[in-house]
Design an enzyme around this catalytic site. Sequence first.
Site, mmCIF file in Angstrom:
data_model
loop_
_atom_site.group_PDB
_atom_site.id
_atom_site.type_symbol
_atom_site.label_atom_id
_atom_site.label_comp_id
_atom_site.label_asym_id
_atom_site.label_seq_id
_atom_site.Cartn_x
_atom_site.Cartn_y
_atom_site.Cartn_z
ATOM 1 N N ASP A 13 7.571 -86.075 -19.405
ATOM 2 C CA ASP A 13 6.699 -86.702 -20.406
ATOM 3 C C ASP A 13 7.321 -86.535 -21.802
ATOM 4 O OD1 ASP A 13 4.388 -87.952 -21.503
ATOM 5 O OD2 ASP A 13 3.127 -87.049 -19.973
ATOM 6 N N TYR A 39 -2.818 -96.949 -23.716
ATOM 7 C CA TYR A 39 -1.500 -96.313 -23.700
ATOM 8 C C TYR A 39 -0.908 -96.209 -25.107
ATOM 9 C CZ TYR A 39 -0.526 -96.151 -18.695
ATOM 10 O OH TYR A 39 -0.530 -95.856 -17.366
ATOM 11 N N HIS A 51 -3.627 -85.361 -21.909
ATOM 12 C CA HIS A 51 -2.961 -85.603 -23.186
ATOM 13 C C HIS A 51 -3.898 -85.145 -24.291
ATOM 14 C CE1 HIS A 51 0.852 -87.696 -22.307
ATOM 15 N NE2 HIS A 51 0.250 -87.953 -21.156
#
Lengths: 337, 337
Positions: free
Chosen positions: B13, B284, B195
Amino acid sequence: MKKLLVTEVALRDGSHVVGHQFTKEQVRNVTKQLSAAGVPYIEVTHGDGLGGSSLQYGFSKEYDIELVKEAVKVAGNSTIAVLLLPGIGTIEDLKKAYDAGARMVRVATHVTEADVSKQHIETAKTMGMETVGFLMMAHSAPPEVVLEQAKLMESYGADVVYVTDSAGAMLPSDVTARISLLKAHLSVDIGFHAHNNLSLAVANTLAAIEAGANRIDGSVCCLGAGAGNTQTEVLVGVLERLGYETGIDLYKMLDLADDVRTNLLPAPQDITSGSFIMGYAGVYSSFLRHAVLASEKFGVDARDILVELGKRKVVGGQEDMIIEVAQQMAEKRVRVS
Amino acid sequence: MKKLLVTEVALRDGSHVVGHQFTKEQVRNVTKQLSAAGVPYIEVTHGDGLGGSSLQYGFSKEYDIELVKEAVKVAGNSTIAVLLLPGIGTIEDLKKAYDAGARMVRVATHVTEADVSKQHIETAKTMGMETVGFLMMAHSAPPEVVLEQAKLMESYGADVVYVTDSAGAMLPSDVTARISLLKAHLSVDIGFHAHNNLSLAVANTLAAIEAGANRIDGSVCCLGAGAGNTQTEVLVGVLERLGYETGIDLYKMLDLADDVRTNLLPAPQDITSGSFIMGYAGVYSSFLRHAVLASEKFGVDARDILVELGKRKVVGGQEDMIIEVAQQMAEKRVRVS
């Protein structure tokens, strides 16, 4: 829909981040935008409160009473608040802050020393200020002790009592235990002030609200000591999603955050190993520098020193304990090996 | 004491943060320290998974199969994992990753498209790899849909199913609802990937663990897309305080964080207004740039565009919707005024 009252602390807790070098223009600029966004309370003081500008705590670029005056000029419907730590600031300082236009004071003591706030809270009430009792390092005392101390502040006339997680050491369950006990036994408003050292500032603030707090602190861009505070613009968005009403315009807060990031923030406030360990150990961020020096002198891991200091529940002003602890750890190690 | 298995995702990531420019030396250095700290799983792949190196997703400095080989050399007792998004990566890529020494694969699909993972999960199991089904953008589907899709992955042979909060959009209650439903109806392990766009990555991870997840993702220094992931070194300390066992050495993780901060991180990963709004809107992070461009072209606030896109539940690859939405908003505004 539950209503919450936010106090923005970037112009006070954030003072630590800029080495107390806020300018009049910066204070006006940030205050103006906070007011336009609808933030009800804006705290403007040296990081260590009124009278904090000193050799020990760091000299301010501008005397904070002058900064209060600047903020008041553009505060609109927002109330300008000041922080006062009895022992650092005086009743005289408080009167000057009132004359400069501050209409809320937060009288802050160590969580077990609420009794030193009596005279200051009473004077502030006599002057007609909204008055907050601010119990610092509240993680270090069990909930019953926090309650007993909060009751003292209430008895002196405080309109609000805050549970203050100065070291960013609390887990959500620690917050819930303290706030819910206060909520059950006090009739004044309950507040919560977080630091983000364990990456839990927003989560702890949500726990506080669920347990009954209706006064909460935030700091735009996290601007505050250690890993910073609860990031105001993020908190406002999360509270909006949860259906709470803050009266704050999210987009205006985001615009302010962009401005602060570009023009005020020395570096983004993420969680460094140093700020994490302060929350993990439960000690003031001002201890880190001393612990690193002691670590070099005695060959003991600075993190172990800080964890031991946390266990001993050291408070601000006990920096000399750091050397003592480091020395003891070094001696113990020699005996063991 | 409940045992938790952590997967470190900084080398996958985090690839987004460095524009997919990880070098072999960096991968060896970080892997070596993660292994020494006792991290059981280390994911090493292009940010968008195997085969991600492309004009569309950004070219890697080093082919990620080569990076897997480097990591395997120094992985010790840690397992090297790869990410595979069917449609971007292929079965052929997976075989190469296996030959390079990867022994876990996470097969990732949009939360409503688990069926495209069938062949990949089955092949991975045939090859003897530990296999994870990774349901992305899991905030955008109700818990029952997440369960139905997770069941598909379980039926294909996945050893673990992850609830993946790709946009950093979940609140703790969203996490609890999804994880507890999966826990009640699946027999495989349940994982959670967060996140930090709403500053809730650690809190959401705690909610996931309380609801039954025993596989969790972390990223040293938050290194990951958007506002980054759950900060591993902070998570390890918090879990230690809560009495969970990760088998990870906290101080070694903090030392690694210091190293990454100094030598790898382009800038500290705090929560910018941009990354916040992605979590708030639930889209996103790759949409931000497009929304800003559309905002300039049509004179509509980029934040409003993103919030509208979130409502429409757009998925990766639907970037052309951004223009459509911006145009519609601009037209609507003209009609109203």
